[in-house]
Design a protein around this motif. Structure first.
Motif, PDB file in Angstrom:
ATOM      1  N   ASN A 158      -4.847   9.601  26.351  1.00  0.00           N
ATOM      2  CA  ASN A 158      -6.292   9.657  26.260  1.00  0.00           C
ATOM      3  C   ASN A 158      -6.702   9.268  24.840  1.00  0.00           C
ATOM      4  O   ASN A 158      -6.065   9.671  23.873  1.00  0.00           O
ATOM      5  CB  ASN A 158      -6.747  11.082  26.601  1.00  0.00           C
ATOM      6  N   ALA A 159      -7.772   8.471  24.682  1.00  0.00           N
ATOM      7  CA  ALA A 159      -8.194   7.978  23.359  1.00  0.00           C
ATOM      8  C   ALA A 159      -8.511   9.119  22.398  1.00  0.00           C
ATOM      9  O   ALA A 159      -8.115   9.088  21.228  1.00  0.00           O
ATOM     10  CB  ALA A 159      -9.399   7.060  23.507  1.00  0.00           C
ATOM     11  N   SER A 160      -9.208  10.144  22.878  1.00  0.00           N
ATOM     12  CA  SER A 160      -9.553  11.285  22.019  1.00  0.00           C
ATOM     13  C   SER A 160      -8.296  12.019  21.562  1.00  0.00           C
ATOM     14  O   SER A 160      -8.202  12.468  20.409  1.00  0.00           O
ATOM     15  CB  SER A 160     -10.474  12.256  22.762  1.00  0.00           C
ATOM     16  N   TYR A 161      -7.317  12.116  22.454  1.00  0.00           N
ATOM     17  CA  TYR A 161      -6.069  12.813  22.122  1.00  0.00           C
ATOM     18  C   TYR A 161      -5.273  12.018  21.076  1.00  0.00           C
ATOM     19  O   TYR A 161      -4.755  12.581  20.102  1.00  0.00           O
ATOM     20  CB  TYR A 161      -5.233  13.020  23.382  1.00  0.00           C
ATOM     21  N   LEU A 162      -5.217  10.679  21.265  1.00  0.00           N
ATOM     22  CA  LEU A 162      -4.509   9.840  20.283  1.00  0.00           C
ATOM     23  C   LEU A 162      -5.201   9.918  18.926  1.00  0.00           C
ATOM     24  O   LEU A 162      -4.539   9.989  17.881  1.00  0.00           O
ATOM     25  CB  LEU A 162      -4.444   8.386  20.757  1.00  0.00           C
ATOM     26  N   SER A 163      -6.513   9.924  18.906  1.00  0.00           N
ATOM     27  CA  SER A 163      -7.273  10.041  17.656  1.00  0.00           C
ATOM     28  C   SER A 163      -6.919  11.336  16.933  1.00  0.00           C
ATOM     29  O   SER A 163      -6.689  11.349  15.722  1.00  0.00           O
ATOM     30  CB  SER A 163      -8.768   9.998  17.960  1.00  0.00           C
ATOM     31  N   ALA A 164      -6.848  12.438  17.705  1.00  0.00           N
ATOM     32  CA  ALA A 164      -6.509  13.748  17.120  1.00  0.00           C
ATOM     33  C   ALA A 164      -5.079  13.745  16.581  1.00  0.00           C
ATOM     34  O   ALA A 164      -4.808  14.306  15.510  1.00  0.00           O
ATOM     35  CB  ALA A 164      -6.687  14.844  18.171  1.00  0.00           C
ATOM     36  N   LEU A 165      -4.167  13.092  17.307  1.00  0.00           N
ATOM     37  CA  LEU A 165      -2.767  13.016  16.853  1.00  0.00           C
ATOM     38  C   LEU A 165      -2.656  12.256  15.532  1.00  0.00           C
ATOM     39  O   LEU A 165      -1.893  12.651  14.639  1.00  0.00           O
ATOM     40  CB  LEU A 165      -1.897  12.320  17.916  1.00  0.00           C
ATOM     41  N   PHE A 166      -3.388  11.153  15.401  1.00  0.00           N
ATOM     42  CA  PHE A 166      -3.369  10.368  14.161  1.00  0.00           C
ATOM     43  C   PHE A 166      -3.807  11.224  12.974  1.00  0.00           C
ATOM     44  O   PHE A 166      -3.146  11.249  11.937  1.00  0.00           O
ATOM     45  CB  PHE A 166      -4.285   9.137  14.290  1.00  0.00           C
ATOM     46  N   LYS A 167      -4.905  11.930  13.151  1.00  0.00           N
ATOM     47  CA  LYS A 167      -5.427  12.770  12.068  1.00  0.00           C
ATOM     48  C   LYS A 167      -4.453  13.884  11.715  1.00  0.00           C
ATOM     49  O   LYS A 167      -4.248  14.214  10.538  1.00  0.00           O
ATOM     50  CB  LYS A 167      -6.776  13.369  12.462  1.00  0.00           C
ATOM     51  N   GLU A 168      -3.829  14.452  12.731  1.00  0.00           N
ATOM     52  CA  GLU A 168      -2.915  15.572  12.503  1.00  0.00           C
ATOM     53  C   GLU A 168      -1.608  15.129  11.862  1.00  0.00           C
ATOM     54  O   GLU A 168      -1.107  15.755  10.918  1.00  0.00           O
ATOM     55  CB  GLU A 168      -2.620  16.265  13.840  1.00  0.00           C
ATOM     56  N   ASP A 206       0.875  -1.173   0.000  1.00  0.00           N
ATOM     57  CA  ASP A 206       0.000   0.000   0.000  1.00  0.00           C
ATOM     58  C   ASP A 206       0.914   1.224   0.000  1.00  0.00           C
ATOM     59  O   ASP A 206       1.606   1.490   0.988  1.00  0.00           O
ATOM     60  CB  ASP A 206      -0.882  -0.036   1.257  1.00  0.00           C
ATOM     61  N   GLY A 207       0.948   1.953  -1.121  1.00  0.00           N
ATOM     62  CA  GLY A 207       1.850   3.094  -1.267  1.00  0.00           C
ATOM     63  C   GLY A 207       1.670   4.145  -0.189  1.00  0.00           C
ATOM     64  O   GLY A 207       2.639   4.684   0.346  1.00  0.00           O
ATOM     65  N   LYS A 208       0.421   4.432   0.153  1.00  0.00           N
ATOM     66  CA  LYS A 208       0.137   5.444   1.180  1.00  0.00           C
ATOM     67  C   LYS A 208       0.643   4.982   2.541  1.00  0.00           C
ATOM     68  O   LYS A 208       1.244   5.762   3.297  1.00  0.00           O
ATOM     69  CB  LYS A 208      -1.365   5.715   1.239  1.00  0.00           C
ATOM     70  N   LEU A 209       0.438   3.701   2.845  1.00  0.00           N
ATOM     71  CA  LEU A 209       0.902   3.144   4.114  1.00  0.00           C
ATOM     72  C   LEU A 209       2.430   3.171   4.174  1.00  0.00           C
ATOM     73  O   LEU A 209       3.018   3.545   5.195  1.00  0.00           O
ATOM     74  CB  LEU A 209       0.385   1.715   4.263  1.00  0.00           C
ATOM     75  N   LEU A 210       3.066   2.785   3.076  1.00  0.00           N
ATOM     76  CA  LEU A 210       4.527   2.775   3.015  1.00  0.00           C
ATOM     77  C   LEU A 210       5.084   4.177   3.244  1.00  0.00           C
ATOM     78  O   LEU A 210       6.051   4.367   3.984  1.00  0.00           O
ATOM     79  CB  LEU A 210       4.996   2.239   1.657  1.00  0.00           C
ATOM     80  N   GLU A 211       4.453   5.166   2.633  1.00  0.00           N
ATOM     81  CA  GLU A 211       4.882   6.556   2.787  1.00  0.00           C
ATOM     82  C   GLU A 211       4.781   6.995   4.247  1.00  0.00           C
ATOM     83  O   GLU A 211       5.693   7.629   4.784  1.00  0.00           O
ATOM     84  CB  GLU A 211       3.993   7.459   1.916  1.00  0.00           C
ATOM     85  N   MET A 212       3.695   6.634   4.903  1.00  0.00           N
ATOM     86  CA  MET A 212       3.514   7.000   6.312  1.00  0.00           C
ATOM     87  C   MET A 212       4.540   6.302   7.204  1.00  0.00           C
ATOM     88  O   MET A 212       5.072   6.892   8.142  1.00  0.00           O
ATOM     89  CB  MET A 212       2.090   6.648   6.763  1.00  0.00           C
ATOM     90  N   GLN A 213       4.824   5.037   6.881  1.00  0.00           N
ATOM     91  CA  GLN A 213       5.752   4.264   7.712  1.00  0.00           C
ATOM     92  C   GLN A 213       7.199   4.724   7.547  1.00  0.00           C
ATOM     93  O   GLN A 213       8.032   4.499   8.424  1.00  0.00           O
ATOM     94  CB  GLN A 213       5.625   2.777   7.377  1.00  0.00           C
ATOM     95  N   TYR A 227       7.386  11.596  13.995  1.00  0.00           N
ATOM     96  CA  TYR A 227       6.101  11.494  14.661  1.00  0.00           C
ATOM     97  C   TYR A 227       6.320  11.724  16.149  1.00  0.00           C
ATOM     98  O   TYR A 227       7.408  11.489  16.681  1.00  0.00           O
ATOM     99  CB  TYR A 227       5.471  10.115  14.444  1.00  0.00           C
ATOM    100  N   SER A 228       5.281  12.133  16.804  1.00  0.00           N
ATOM    101  CA  SER A 228       5.375  12.321  18.257  1.00  0.00           C
ATOM    102  C   SER A 228       5.578  10.960  18.917  1.00  0.00           C
ATOM    103  O   SER A 228       5.204   9.924  18.353  1.00  0.00           O
ATOM    104  CB  SER A 228       4.111  12.984  18.784  1.00  0.00           C
ATOM    105  N   PRO A 229       6.194  10.932  20.105  1.00  0.00           N
ATOM    106  CA  PRO A 229       6.450   9.654  20.785  1.00  0.00           C
ATOM    107  C   PRO A 229       5.195   8.792  20.937  1.00  0.00           C
ATOM    108  O   PRO A 229       5.257   7.564  20.774  1.00  0.00           O
ATOM    109  CB  PRO A 229       6.998  10.096  22.144  1.00  0.00           C
ATOM    110  N   GLY A 230       4.046   9.425  21.241  1.00  0.00           N
ATOM    111  CA  GLY A 230       2.812   8.668  21.416  1.00  0.00           C
ATOM    112  C   GLY A 230       2.379   7.956  20.146  1.00  0.00           C
ATOM    113  O   GLY A 230       1.994   6.780  20.172  1.00  0.00           O
ATOM    114  N   VAL A 231       2.476   8.651  18.999  1.00  0.00           N
ATOM    115  CA  VAL A 231       2.107   8.051  17.708  1.00  0.00           C
ATOM    116  C   VAL A 231       3.109   6.960  17.329  1.00  0.00           C
ATOM    117  O   VAL A 231       2.722   5.886  16.850  1.00  0.00           O
ATOM    118  CB  VAL A 231       2.007   9.128  16.611  1.00  0.00           C
ATOM    119  N   ASP A 276       4.072   1.200  16.508  1.00  0.00           N
ATOM    120  CA  ASP A 276       4.815  -0.017  16.857  1.00  0.00           C
ATOM    121  C   ASP A 276       3.869  -1.076  17.425  1.00  0.00           C
ATOM    122  O   ASP A 276       3.986  -2.269  17.105  1.00  0.00           O
ATOM    123  CB  ASP A 276       5.900   0.296  17.900  1.00  0.00           C
ATOM    124  N   TYR A 277       2.940  -0.631  18.253  1.00  0.00           N
ATOM    125  CA  TYR A 277       1.995  -1.569  18.863  1.00  0.00           C
ATOM    126  C   TYR A 277       1.092  -2.186  17.795  1.00  0.00           C
ATOM    127  O   TYR A 277       0.848  -3.401  17.802  1.00  0.00           O
ATOM    128  CB  TYR A 277       1.155  -0.852  19.933  1.00  0.00           C
TER     129      TYR A 277
END
Length: 259
Positions: free
Chosen positions: A182-192, A139-146, A151-155, A160-161
């Motif tokens: 916090n789940a909401s905070y992690l969700s926001a980090l992923f999107k950002e 998946d090209g998009k996934l490879l690019e992200m990886q 990334y922030s330590p939390g992301v 890794d998990y």
């Protein structure tokens, strides 16, 4: 085991048959060698049969070997090409190389040079095949992200998990707990940081792993669904089709037969 197909194109019968016999005597039963006496017949052959290596004369009546190579560029399949010629003009060789030819041989062709050219062509064809299969799995998009390192330590911890547990049930709340956020905070980090949601990232990761299993194993669809974290094959098939525009079975059949 499927034989590699070599197509020999030459308007001179003696030359054409000579190359064919030399290959068949040297590589007994290793290759299927077929012939064509001009570019038109060659294209008909290629339209109806997978050709792995094309050996073509460069000067032929009506349609030259170079024109044949240009026509091939419009086709879905592009065999590895060896050009043979009774002429050593630089212009011919230069244009042939620009069209992706792997070897340019002068007539009369020494047996050793022909064999070396064929072995090189088969190596190139195998590399192309492996690269093609790899690209179908990735998946090209996934490879690019990886491949991004900032990334922030939390992301980073979350990625890794997911990498280690994609085959298990994964929820945003669970992963957030593992990385102490916090789940909401992690969700926001992923999107950002990744520009996609947590659930889309997990799905892309699972679909990529499923494609690897589809092309490299004989596991059933139900077994692959289980190994990529899905409780039911029905839901797995639905998601796979959504991302790949094919069912897992169709993806496997199409790409295994292409190779």
């Amino acid at each position: 085991m499927n034989q590699k197909v070599i197509l020999v194109v030459d308007d001179e019968p003696k030359s054409r048959q000579g190359i064919k016999k030399t290959i068949e005597r040297t590589y007994i039963d290793q290759f299927q060698v077929i012939t064509a006496n001009d570019a038109k017949e060659a294209m008909e052959r290629i339209d109806h049969q997978k050709v792995h290596v094309l050996i073509t004369d460069i000067r032929m009546p009506e349609v030259s070997g170079l024109e044949l190579l240009k026509q091939l560029k419009t086709k879905a399949q592009e065999p590895v090409v060896i050009v043979v010629s009774a002429y050593s003009e630089f212009d011919y060789a230069h244009e042939a190389l620009e069209l992706g030819v792997v070897n340019y041989l002068l007539k009369p062709i020494a047996k050793e040079k022909l064999m070396n050219a064929i072995e090189k062509a088969i190596d190139v064809e195998k590399q192309r095949e492996e690269t093609g299969i790899f690209s179908k799995m990735i998946d090209g998009k996934l490879l690019e992200m990886q491949q991004k390192s900032k990334y922030s330590p939390g992301v980073e911890h979350a990625l890794d998990y997911i990498e280690q547990h994609f085959d298990k049930e994964l929820t945003l709340k669970q992963v957030a707990s593992e990385v102490h956020l916090n789940a909401s905070y992690l969700s926001a980090l992923f999107k950002e940081e990744l520009q996609i949601t947590f659930s889309e990232y997990v799905t892309r990761k699972r679909i990529q792993e499923a494609k690897k299993l589809l092309l490299s194993t004989n596991l059933t669809i139900a077994e692959i669904a289980e190994k990529t974290g899905y409780h039911t094959s029905k839901y797995f098939i639905k998601l796979f089709k959504q991302y790949e525009n094919l069912t897992p079975n169709s993806f496997r059949k199409q790409n295994v037969s292409d190779s």
